[in-house]
Design an enzyme around this catalytic site. Structure first.
Site, PDB file in Angstrom:
ATOM      1  N   LEU A 231       0.833  -1.197   0.000  1.00  0.00           N
ATOM      2  CA  LEU A 231       0.000   0.000   0.000  1.00  0.00           C
ATOM      3  C   LEU A 231       0.867   1.245   0.000  1.00  0.00           C
ATOM      4  O   LEU A 231       1.871   1.306   0.714  1.00  0.00           O
ATOM      5  CB  LEU A 231      -0.895  -0.023   1.235  1.00  0.00           C
ATOM      6  CG  LEU A 231      -1.997   1.024   1.318  1.00  0.00           C
ATOM      7  CD1 LEU A 231      -3.186   0.619   0.464  1.00  0.00           C
ATOM      8  CD2 LEU A 231      -2.445   1.211   2.769  1.00  0.00           C
ATOM      9  N   SER A 232       0.475   2.251  -0.775  1.00  0.00           N
ATOM     10  CA  SER A 232       1.144   3.553  -0.797  1.00  0.00           C
ATOM     11  C   SER A 232       2.610   3.378  -1.214  1.00  0.00           C
ATOM     12  O   SER A 232       2.869   2.843  -2.284  1.00  0.00           O
ATOM     13  CB  SER A 232       0.996   4.253   0.558  1.00  0.00           C
ATOM     14  OG  SER A 232       1.418   5.595   0.504  1.00  0.00           O
TER      15      SER A 232
END
Length: 404
Positions: A231-232
């Site tokens: 994520l991210s």
């Protein structure tokens, strides 16, 4: 999505949207978030801490009262929300790593999550994965049934925790019959807090021991169907690991990131090689002054540089920007990925606009690019505020890819 609150502070608005979005899987209540945010002074880190801390304490008290009365579901739900609110409380404080409020809030966030974990059926299992003389801390979510099942390894990015990954994909995977393993790697909260481990670019050195642990110690895991979701900033780290760890059956970048050096150098008015040399130089006072000026006018840059200096364990803003230069999938790294890869892209990404397409274009493996748009309410970074929509598409892709 236009800001409902903090119209002139995109970083405060994004973190508020992040808290709102976690309502989809039990990490907040809409009214609690709005009531908290309305009391916060934009740009004031102390105000942010005070209001989120007050909401977290109140919610944790609700949880303890419910548990004492035998109301286990109410207690579980309140502990989950309190965990997320304590995480939010200390979010902007890392400019001073010695601030005692960081440790107090982080420990309360983890304690509340553990309290909630004990109230699930089956219980969420805290785990410790051996790693270079210490451990990586995380959670194993066991899918129902006795036959070996596919497993999703999930980790957060630049600033999020393993606890938060329950709301950012863990619950969704579990609902669909996957085992889920979430953990904090170097630079992420547990590893940074307990062992002082900063981020490192060779993320395969992190993921390989995690895959070893799954295949060697968890008989319920189908070792041929282990996938990885980052994520991210994890949207760069996970593909980096997949370029070298070929036991992964699939990799998912939410959202795709190709080269953090582009972030470091984009505000420097000179060719990139010259900018890189100045960022790595022993002395560059003009660049130092320019970075300080940027931090005074750009709320996102101010937060990213202060938190990043902590997460990378460097002393100055310029050293932080220099550290980003080492995080890249260029020079043929992306092309080494062989497993099916899903690259997600947010139409209105606050941090990495355009990089998902770059990653996708460099892949030579079976690949899919999934755009999430502003019109459907999913255009924010990591599709915050549209978790059910996003995880539905992401995990449907994984179901099809793994024949699950």
């Amino acid at each position: 999505m236009k800001p409902m609150l903090f119209e002139d502070d995109p970083q405060f608005w994004y973190e508020t949207l992040r808290a709102l979005g976690h309502a989809a899987y039990g990490g907040s209540d809409f009214g609690e978030v709005v009531a908290t945010a309305e009391k916060i002074t934009a740009g004031d880190y102390d105000s942010w801490y005070e209001q989120w801390s007050a909401t977290a304490e109140r919610t944790a008290t609700e949880a303890r009262t419910a548990l004492a009365g035998g109301h286990r579901v109410t207690a579980r739900d309140a502990f989950l929300r309190a965990s997320n609110y304590f995480r939010s409380a200390e979010f902007f404080l890392h400019g001073n790593p010695d601030d005692p409020r960081i440790a107090a809030s982080y420990e309360r966030s983890v304690d509340c999550f553990h309290a909630a974990a004990r109230l699930f059926e089956p219980k969420i299992e805290p785990v410790e994965i051996p790693f270079e003389g210490t451990v990586l801390r995380g959670y194993f979510y066991r899918a129902p049934g006795d036959a070996p099942a596919p497993t999703i390894v999930m980790h957060n990015g630049f600033d999020g925790s393993a606890e938060e990954m329950y709301f950012f994909g863990g619950a969704a995977g579990l609902e669909r019959g996957y085992h889920v393993l979430t953990f904090d790697g170097p630079g992420q909260p547990a590893a940074r807090f307990h062992d002082g481990l900063p981020f490192r670019p060779d993320w395969e050195s992190v993921i390989t021991p995690v895959v070893d642990w799954l295949t060697d110690t968890r008989p319920e895991v189908d070792s041929e169907r282990i996938s990885l979701l980052g994520l991210s900033m994890g949207g760069l780290l996970a593909p980096r690991a997949a370029a070298f760890e070929h036991r992964l059956a699939a990799v998912i970048a939410v959202d795709g990131v190709y080269d953090l050096g582009q972030i470091s150098t984009k505000n420097l008015p000179m060719p990139r090689p010259e900018a890189e040399a100045l960022l790595r130089a022993e002395h560059a006072p003009e660049i130092d002054a320019a970075i300080e000026a940027l931090m005074k006018t750009d709320s996102t840059a101010r937060w990213a540089i202060t938190h990043g200096s902590y997460a990378m364990d460097v002393a100055t803003p310029r050293q932080f920007l220099a550290s980003y230069l080492d995080y890249t999938l260029a020079d043929g790294i992306a092309e080494k990925i062989t497993c099916p890869t899903l690259v997600c892209e947010a139409e209105d990404d606050l941090f990495f606009a355009g990089q998902a397409q770059q990653l996708y274009d460099h892949l030579s493996c079976p690949k899919t690019l999934q755009l999430f748009t502003v019109a459907e309410g999913a255009g924010a970074h990591c599709h915050t505020g549209a978790q059910r929509l996003a995880m539905g598409r992401i995990l449907d892709w994984l179901d099809t890819t793994l024949n699950h």
